[in-house]
Design an enzyme around this catalytic site. Sequence first.
Site, short mmCIF file in Angstrom:
data_model
loop_
_atom_site.label_atom_id
_atom_site.label_comp_id
_atom_site.label_asym_id
_atom_site.label_seq_id
_atom_site.Cartn_x
_atom_site.Cartn_y
_atom_site.Cartn_z
N CYS A 67 -17.66 17.82 -9.98
CA CYS A 67 -16.36 17.66 -9.21
C CYS A 67 -16.41 16.41 -8.65
CB CYS A 67 -15.99 18.35 -8.64
SG CYS A 67 -17.68 19.17 -7.45
N GLU A 95 -25.70 17.93 -4.51
CA GLU A 95 -25.06 16.94 -4.07
C GLU A 95 -25.94 16.34 -2.90
OE1 GLU A 95 -21.44 17.34 -1.70
OE2 GLU A 95 -21.29 19.69 -1.26
N HIS A 111 0.90 -1.29 0.36
CA HIS A 111 0.42 -0.02 -0.21
C HIS A 111 0.61 1.31 0.20
CE1 HIS A 111 -4.06 -2.81 1.41
NE2 HIS A 111 -3.81 -2.28 0.19
N ASP A 132 -21.02 12.94 -3.10
CA ASP A 132 -21.85 13.22 -1.73
C ASP A 132 -23.48 12.02 -2.62
OD1 ASP A 132 -21.12 13.19 0.29
OD2 ASP A 132 -20.35 15.29 0.23
C1 PEP Z 1 -18.47 15.51 -4.16
O1 PEP Z 1 -19.79 14.89 -3.05
O2 PEP Z 1 -18.54 15.17 -4.88
C2 PEP Z 1 -17.50 15.82 -4.17
C3 PEP Z 1 -16.74 16.76 -4.19
O3 PEP Z 1 -17.70 16.33 -2.03
P1 PEP Z 1 -16.06 15.69 -1.06
O4 PEP Z 1 -16.39 14.88 -2.05
O5 PEP Z 1 -15.30 16.69 -0.84
O6 PEP Z 1 -17.90 15.62 -0.66
MG MG Z 2 -19.43 16.24 -1.24
#
Ligand code: PEP
Ligand code: MG
Length: 835
Positions: free
Chosen positions: A766, A695, A452, A719
């Site tokens: 994202c 999200e 790892h 999320d």
């Molecule tokens: C997401 O929820 O897709 C995101 C980019 O934010 P995080 O992973 O920081 O919750």
């Molecule tokens: Mg998020």
Amino acid sequence: MVGIVIVSHSKQLALGVRELAKQMVQGDFPIAVAAGIEDSDNPLGTDPIQVYEAIASVFSDDGVLVLMDLGSALMSAEMALEFLPEAQREHVYLCEAPLVEGAIAAVVAAAAGRNIQQVIAEARGALTVKATQLGVDSPHLSVVSSDRPNNTEYPTQELRLTVSNRLGLHARPAALFVATAARFQSQIKVRNLTKNTAVVGGDSINQVAILGVRQGHELEITATGDDADQALAALQALFATNFGEDDSTFEPAQTVNHEVISATPGELLGIAASPGVAIAPVVHYQPSAITITEYHVDDPEAEWQRLQAAIHTACQEIQAVFSQASIQIGDAEAAIFDAHLLVLKDPVLLEAAYQRILEHHLNAEAAWQAVVDEVATSYRTLEDSYLQERVDDVVDVGQRVLRLLVGNAPASLHLLEPAILVATDLAPSDAIGLDPTMVLGICTTVGSATSHSAIIARTLGIPAVLGVGGEVLHLEDGTLMALDGETGKAWVEPEPDILDVLAAKREAWQTAQREAKAKAHQPAVTRDGQQINVFANVGSINDVQVAIASGAEGVGLLRTEFLYLGRTIAPTEDEQFAVYQAIAQVLNHRPLIIRTLDVGGDKPLPYLNIGFTEANPFLGWRGIRFCLDHPEFFKTQLRAILRASAEHNLKIMLPMIATVMEVRAAKIILGEVQDELRQAEIIFDENLQVGIMVEVPSAVAIADQLAAEVDFFSIGTNDLTQYVMAGDRTNLRVATLVDALHPAVLRMIRQTVQAAHTAGIWVGLCGELAAHPLAAPILLGLGLDELSVNPQSIPILKQAIARLSVTEAEAIATLALQQDSANHVRALLQQSTVP
Ligand code: PEP
Ligand code: MG
């Protein structure tokens, strides 16, 4: 009715428990005690004959549940079983539940006419209420038996499955197997038919891993209990979905040379673990040695408590490392720390430690060290080299607990000058903290290309040669060293000609990297001329530099949590301002989307003093919810961002938006901060754009209303997926469900994009889905305007976009939305990938 037997060293204690339990039910109830011994000088103890008689006195075919206090009570109960006729023995269950709470819960359930399995389940769960009320995770660790009760009243169901994962049941799938098996009451056993192994308990991570299961091996899995069918179906689903692994993405980005090439004088040979050339002075890393002394303890129960406390703290530490790792290397790689948690919760390991302490009166350190060594040795003796390497994880976790037991501080890895790190070995928890701008290379005497730590080194882009001769450990700090992570060679004080060759190779390597990245600096344009903005997700200043070098056209997500994590107080406005400015300067007018603080969920901050433990942190007080309830705290961050916006291309993004009111409330607070700045004549960008993360499913449902309030959307599929699929993104047991390629999630994306475009705002994505090598056609076809991914994924994403046309992508997306499972979407994408 199910009968109950209380076995205790103390007659008074047993009678008290019986009295208390009987208070809970009406009328006569079959509960017997077997407690104390016939010795007036020393009446504390347990007697197997008494236990046998107590069982016999409450016996019926409905079953008998035996609850014991500790130590020899267990042995007496086990011996008593031997005295029973076999036909009766099958109906008697020894249970590890806590004596007082377990007895009360069991009596109540039995009096309600529940069957023996339900009574056992009630007794086992008896501490949950107490734990919830006290706001602690789970103080109860199963210690007496890893086995489920002998459910011999149920026929044993059997299933044979062949493993198709490329690496077999390595740490993550093994963990998933165990977590799934543990969800059911049935006793799950498994054996590797191909290797003709012994049968082991399906709820022990170490036993399952030690089966040495590789691709193509056939397993025999049995389940005995009333939910056997469901248990086997759940396990079968894991195999059918390849344990949620996408083998096509498993290979590290660059080829790693595992061959050891014969050395010429002056060279050290090792294993090529992470490519690249490094030339720098040596710095030794040596975690402070932990010295263990074995001694006799008078109070073994207290010693066991001490070990449990250390294990509990180790779990909390690993959870924190996991949070940091998911920011630094992504959720997928960070999941290795989940395997660490499972090692700590392994009932077989805990039982072995418990027995050593309670039966041999051994101190916690010695007992723990011994059982960890035993497990490590079992891993080492496996023929399978990949599984042998999992020993690192066991040792890493073992050391963490030992360090806590002896009170040693964690070793520090902070370098003042760029260096090559030399160590015997590097634990994954050490590797995750490395700063690639300071640690130019890694050279260890132990380790392998698939450990790892090596995986983390590759993810961080640090050249590494592992497994070289022990002589490197005797080098003075500051000695010049060179290493080539592609050939697996290292040189101490290299001769000028070798240095020249290496410097040239480093230059060539860097040029090759630059060239590869140079293409990444071109805009991502489809074959039919559509341009997509490709931005980076970053969590530190270092990440931003890597992002720019990798071709990022901006930062689509700055996770500001990194400013707040790992400290004892919140960062000041000036500290934040300095960091935002520094990042914006590196970006040099490229857009920087700063997400306001998103703590809570998997990223708790101890100093925020939330004051209670949330039962469901992901559904709790996180992100914008916390900030809106702490306006002064929120304003500090907003002021810092606004001040930095004066000279830079900044945008603000609000996380975890679920309602229109939240957006309006946040904008009111933002407006107040803007007024305060105007009054103080502090300049900021008056046209600063404000967007939200989409999200939360409610945000998708009202995306049209939200679009009227903000300048842009960015879809957070990490999320969004967990909330749409109702599966905790950090819970291995539901990992296969939390799949962003599921059509349910894809339809949410489509709905969001349509709402944004109808309102005339742009929409990005994202979540980690954007970095999935297969996902580009869908995301393009769904009409996203911007994709933001971890820096390492940018060149590949740009290349994927350049190979597509919008027309093709739209056709693929339309088909994907019609599929009925994530796997069918995956299959569709695999077929349609342009070579
Ligand atoms: C997401 O929820 O897709 C995101 C980019 O934010 P995080 O992973 O920081 O919750
Ligand atoms: Mg998020």
